[in-house]
Design a protein around this motif. Sequence first.
Motif, mmCIF file in Angstrom:
data_model
loop_
_atom_site.group_PDB
_atom_site.id
_atom_site.type_symbol
_atom_site.label_atom_id
_atom_site.label_comp_id
_atom_site.label_asym_id
_atom_site.label_seq_id
_atom_site.Cartn_x
_atom_site.Cartn_y
_atom_site.Cartn_z
ATOM 1 N N GLY A 202 28.404 44.659 18.363
ATOM 2 C CA GLY A 202 28.126 45.240 17.149
ATOM 3 C C GLY A 202 28.094 44.394 15.961
ATOM 4 O O GLY A 202 27.880 44.599 14.731
ATOM 5 N N GLN A 203 28.803 43.253 16.062
ATOM 6 C CA GLN A 203 29.262 42.140 15.056
ATOM 7 C C GLN A 203 27.708 41.636 14.544
ATOM 8 O O GLN A 203 27.120 41.218 15.454
ATOM 9 N N LYS A 204 27.810 41.565 13.549
ATOM 10 C CA LYS A 204 26.322 40.849 12.709
ATOM 11 C C LYS A 204 26.770 39.280 12.658
ATOM 12 O O LYS A 204 27.598 38.730 12.156
ATOM 13 N N VAL A 205 25.887 38.576 13.224
ATOM 14 C CA VAL A 205 25.733 37.029 13.212
ATOM 15 C C VAL A 205 24.548 36.363 12.858
ATOM 16 O O VAL A 205 23.550 37.272 12.737
ATOM 17 N N GLU A 206 24.516 35.028 12.675
ATOM 18 C CA GLU A 206 23.586 34.319 12.080
ATOM 19 C C GLU A 206 23.426 33.162 12.972
ATOM 20 O O GLU A 206 24.268 32.361 13.280
ATOM 21 N N PHE A 207 22.009 32.853 13.232
ATOM 22 C CA PHE A 207 21.618 31.721 14.000
ATOM 23 C C PHE A 207 21.364 30.643 12.827
ATOM 24 O O PHE A 207 20.521 30.705 12.115
ATOM 25 N N TRP A 208 22.553 29.897 12.584
ATOM 26 C CA TRP A 208 22.553 29.013 11.265
ATOM 27 C C TRP A 208 21.275 27.885 11.379
ATOM 28 O O TRP A 208 20.999 27.443 10.384
ATOM 29 N N ARG A 209 20.727 27.607 12.357
ATOM 30 C CA ARG A 209 19.668 26.518 12.789
ATOM 31 C C ARG A 209 18.436 27.311 12.117
ATOM 32 O O ARG A 209 17.390 26.602 11.533
ATOM 33 N N THR A 210 18.187 28.418 12.493
ATOM 34 C CA THR A 210 16.899 29.094 12.105
ATOM 35 C C THR A 210 17.007 30.070 10.882
ATOM 36 O O THR A 210 15.927 30.608 10.313
ATOM 37 N N GLY A 211 18.305 30.565 10.755
ATOM 38 C CA GLY A 211 18.423 31.665 9.627
ATOM 39 C C GLY A 211 18.319 33.056 10.033
ATOM 40 O O GLY A 211 18.257 33.731 9.235
ATOM 41 N N LYS A 212 17.955 33.213 11.433
ATOM 42 C CA LYS A 212 17.640 34.643 11.893
ATOM 43 C C LYS A 212 19.221 35.342 12.125
ATOM 44 O O LYS A 212 20.275 34.665 12.300
ATOM 45 N N PHE A 213 19.207 36.769 11.957
ATOM 46 C CA PHE A 213 20.415 37.416 11.849
ATOM 47 C C PHE A 213 20.106 38.369 12.956
ATOM 48 O O PHE A 213 19.073 38.673 13.535
ATOM 49 N N GLY A 214 21.202 38.719 13.310
ATOM 50 C CA GLY A 214 21.303 39.774 14.591
ATOM 51 C C GLY A 214 22.469 40.431 14.901
ATOM 52 O O GLY A 214 23.585 40.041 14.231
ATOM 53 N N ILE A 215 22.649 41.209 15.894
ATOM 54 C CA ILE A 215 23.899 42.051 16.291
ATOM 55 C C ILE A 215 24.140 41.587 17.765
ATOM 56 O O ILE A 215 23.185 41.557 18.586
ATOM 57 N N ILE A 216 25.369 41.357 18.048
ATOM 58 C CA ILE A 216 26.019 40.927 19.330
ATOM 59 C C ILE A 216 25.986 42.219 20.253
ATOM 60 O O ILE A 216 26.319 43.238 19.715
ATOM 61 N N VAL A 217 25.139 41.960 21.555
ATOM 62 C CA VAL A 217 24.958 43.200 22.437
ATOM 63 C C VAL A 217 25.707 42.904 23.504
ATOM 64 O O VAL A 217 25.819 44.175 24.293
ATOM 65 N N GLU A 218 26.141 41.708 23.864
ATOM 66 C CA GLU A 218 26.543 41.328 25.171
ATOM 67 C C GLU A 218 27.579 40.165 24.847
ATOM 68 O O GLU A 218 27.130 39.246 24.195
ATOM 69 N N ILE A 219 28.517 40.023 25.554
ATOM 70 C CA ILE A 219 29.514 38.957 25.246
ATOM 71 C C ILE A 219 29.852 38.482 26.825
ATOM 72 O O ILE A 219 30.232 39.045 27.600
ATOM 73 N N ARG A 220 29.461 37.166 26.661
ATOM 74 C CA ARG A 220 29.726 36.250 27.906
ATOM 75 C C ARG A 220 30.683 35.285 27.882
ATOM 76 O O ARG A 220 31.030 35.068 26.523
ATOM 77 N N GLU A 221 31.280 34.550 28.852
ATOM 78 C CA GLU A 221 32.279 33.781 28.520
ATOM 79 C C GLU A 221 31.673 32.340 27.880
ATOM 80 O O GLU A 221 32.331 32.091 26.821
ATOM 81 N N TYR A 222 30.754 31.902 27.969
ATOM 82 C CA TYR A 222 30.175 30.798 27.509
ATOM 83 C C TYR A 222 28.921 30.797 26.468
ATOM 84 O O TYR A 222 28.657 30.041 25.573
ATOM 85 N N TYR A 223 28.381 32.121 26.190
ATOM 86 C CA TYR A 223 27.298 32.396 25.276
ATOM 87 C C TYR A 223 27.468 33.720 25.031
ATOM 88 O O TYR A 223 28.190 34.722 25.452
ATOM 89 N N THR A 224 26.734 34.273 24.162
ATOM 90 C CA THR A 224 26.516 35.531 23.284
ATOM 91 C C THR A 224 25.129 36.067 23.574
ATOM 92 O O THR A 224 24.260 35.446 23.097
ATOM 93 N N ILE A 225 24.886 37.250 23.901
ATOM 94 C CA ILE A 225 23.747 37.961 23.784
ATOM 95 C C ILE A 225 23.561 38.588 22.412
ATOM 96 O O ILE A 225 24.312 39.470 22.284
ATOM 97 N N VAL A 226 22.457 38.254 21.700
ATOM 98 C CA VAL A 226 22.219 38.790 20.368
ATOM 99 C C VAL A 226 20.659 39.472 20.386
ATOM 100 O O VAL A 226 19.744 39.036 20.604
ATOM 101 N N LYS A 227 20.719 40.320 19.629
ATOM 102 C CA LYS A 227 19.297 41.269 19.430
ATOM 103 C C LYS A 227 18.992 41.112 17.916
ATOM 104 O O LYS A 227 19.823 41.271 17.142
ATOM 105 N N SER A 228 18.053 40.408 17.744
ATOM 106 C CA SER A 228 17.453 40.274 16.654
ATOM 107 C C SER A 228 15.943 40.443 16.549
ATOM 108 O O SER A 228 15.161 40.108 17.472
ATOM 109 N N ASP A 229 15.413 41.297 15.859
ATOM 110 C CA ASP A 229 13.807 41.325 15.451
ATOM 111 C C ASP A 229 13.411 42.101 17.032
ATOM 112 O O ASP A 229 12.260 41.712 17.284
#
Length: 72
Positions: A26-53
Amino acid sequence: MKGQMNIFDLVNDGKPCRYKFQRSLGQKVEFWRTGKFGIIVEIREYYTIVKSDGKLLVGTPYDIRPVSEDKK
């Protein structure tokens, strides 16, 4: 559950891919390279699944960052 604890961020055991911030569902994050914002929906060890648009994107420690309070 929004704000659920993440076991992957509790201990650093020398893994090559380390996040610089504590991730939570549920944490809000930003993809700093593209400027897209999203919400964390799943946490993995090496990566994070984010719902955006309405799409699911994969974030890594090298391209996402938490959204500061002034951008929320």
